[in-house]
Design an enzyme around this catalytic site. Structure first.
Site, PDB file in Angstrom:
ATOM      1  N   CYS A 139       0.819  -1.223   0.000  1.00  0.00           N
ATOM      2  CA  CYS A 139       0.000   0.000   0.000  1.00  0.00           C
ATOM      3  C   CYS A 139       0.847   1.265   0.000  1.00  0.00           C
ATOM      4  O   CYS A 139       0.432   2.299  -0.531  1.00  0.00           O
ATOM      5  CB  CYS A 139      -0.908   0.027   1.227  1.00  0.00           C
ATOM      6  SG  CYS A 139      -2.065  -1.327   1.358  1.00  0.00           S
ATOM      7  N   TYR A 140       2.017   1.153   0.623  1.00  0.00           N
ATOM      8  CA  TYR A 140       2.876   2.324   0.812  1.00  0.00           C
ATOM      9  C   TYR A 140       4.287   1.997   0.340  1.00  0.00           C
ATOM     10  O   TYR A 140       5.172   1.651   1.133  1.00  0.00           O
ATOM     11  CB  TYR A 140       2.890   2.730   2.291  1.00  0.00           C
ATOM     12  CG  TYR A 140       1.524   3.089   2.828  1.00  0.00           C
ATOM     13  CD1 TYR A 140       0.969   4.343   2.576  1.00  0.00           C
ATOM     14  CD2 TYR A 140       0.783   2.181   3.581  1.00  0.00           C
ATOM     15  CE1 TYR A 140      -0.278   4.683   3.063  1.00  0.00           C
ATOM     16  CE2 TYR A 140      -0.472   2.506   4.064  1.00  0.00           C
ATOM     17  CZ  TYR A 140      -0.995   3.756   3.799  1.00  0.00           C
ATOM     18  OH  TYR A 140      -2.238   4.091   4.285  1.00  0.00           O
TER      19      TYR A 140
END
Length: 400
Positions: A139-140
């Site tokens: 996600c990051y």
């Protein structure tokens, strides 16, 4: 007997700009020259104030998501570590967190700067360097970030202070033979000076000793903007021993405060540093007390000679220190107290001059119809004991 008022009646007067509001010092003088009943009949609201270091303070910041996104796990704001364990780009910057001398990973503290200075710079509209490393996930995916931020370029920037507005505090002295660097500032050896932290009769919670007016949801003056009482403060100790006038003889109640730092004013939010101890944050905080009845007015009429604080010897490095007894705030503000037959110079940690200005500015806000009062949505606890973290003896089952 004068007729009690309601908060709704007082707020209606504020909106109509017909309210009678006085600072605590002016009201106390009025009550002394006439009577408490007469002062209550004449005045609707009393304003209090303080400007002092409040190290149990800090700021919540949301810097906004980057592209690609980053999940911050280590962060420095102008070299000051900020806590990043509450969300991908949410940070908490403690006022008493010292700056590092180098990049992330170098934890050597600098001499004279910390979180309070960074918070003050952001309130003043200055740009602050942000250096962060990320926890790389699907996600990051971003692993680092080096940029500048200001209060205008981030989403949320608000103070959330776990412990402010001590209802009374201690007086620090040094009975030893060497200078001491303390959270009250330098204490000179052989009772060379005495430092007191509370502003006495001006102090907000000294004028509401039983917490009849202030509570969760009370609107306050915080850093030149509007803030609120969020909860009881850490080390909240309303069970402290008290004088017949209900005021405590030492550290007692505290409050946790919250307020939008984007609306605060630089003159009321200043970073500071105690040599040999560390950084902190000077804050201007004011509380408006609605005079709903004569009992509340009686508490607001308390004078410095009616308030006392314990004198503690910091040369004994223990949680429970020897005391030289109690002294009144009138004695402290005179510039000299007598300990063991010796004259000792006194100085306030709080700025009495600026505390008066806080009370005056809040008075003007109310008189001009810019600040209405709020009723607490819940009272602050009045039964909290003070627990110490002492050594546990498994054989006796007691703390020692």
């Amino acid at each position: 007997m004068p007729t009690p008022r309601t908060l709704a009646e007082i707020n209606a007067k504020i909106r109509a700009q017909t309210v009678v509001v006085e600072t605590a010092e002016t009201f106390k003088q009025r009550a002394a020259e006439s009577s408490i009943a007469a002062a209550f009949a004449a005045v609707d609201v009393v304003t209090t104030g303080t400007f002092e270091p409040m190290e149990s303070s800090g700021a919540v910041l949301n810097i906004g998501h980057t592209d690609p996104p980053i999940k911050i796990r280590d962060c420095r704001l102008d070299g000051v570590p900020a806590y990043a364990g509450i969300g991908a780009v949410d940070l908490y910057l403690g006022a008493s967190q010292p700056a590092d001398s180098g990049p992330p990973g170098d934890n050597t503290p600098t001499k004279d700067r910390g979180g309070g200075h960074v918070i003050a710079d952001l309130v003043a509209g200055k740009a602050v360097q942000l250096q962060a490393t990320g926890h790389v996930t699907d996600c990051y995916p971003r692993s680092s970030l080096d940029t500048t931020i200001s209060r205008e370029t981030i989403n949320q920037f608000y103070l959330f202070n776990p412990r402010n507005l001590y209802q009374n505090f201690i007086v620090g002295v040094n009975g030893g033979d060497r200078p001491l660097a303390t959270y009250l500032g330098p204490l000179q050896p052989n009772l060379g000076n005495a430092v007191y932290a509370n502003s006495g009769a001006l102090s907000p919670l000294m004028n509401d000793p039983n917490l009849n007016v202030v509570g969760i949801g009370s609107r306050i003056f915080l850093g030149g903007g509007v803030g609120y009482v969020a909860w009881e403060g850490t080390q909240h100790f309303p069970l402290q021993k008290r004088l017949p006038n209900d005021t405590p003889i030492g550290p007692a109640a505290t409050v946790a405060l919250i307020g939008d730092a984007k609306q605060m004013q630089p003159q009321w939010v200043r970073g500071c540093y105690f040599k040999g101890y560390g950084p902190s944050l000077m804050l201007g905080i004011g509380l408006a007390i609605p005079l709903l009845n004569e009992a509340i007015a009686c508490h607001c009429a308390v004078q410095d000679q009616d308030l006392v604080a314990p004198v503690m010897d910091f040369s004994i490095p223990r949680r429970v220190r020897p005391t030289f007894g109690l002294v009144s705030y009138a004695q402290l503000k005179s510039g000299r107290i007598t300990l063991n037959g010796q004259k000792v110079r006194t100085a306030p940690l709080a700025s009495i001059y600026l505390s008066r200005q806080v009370a005056a500015e809040l008075r003007d806000w109310i008189a001009q119809g810019q600040f209405e009062l709020t009723a607490p949505v819940a009272p602050l606890a009045r039964d909290r004991a003070f627990l110490a973290q002492d050594t546990w003896n498994p054989q006796s089952g007691l703390r020692e």
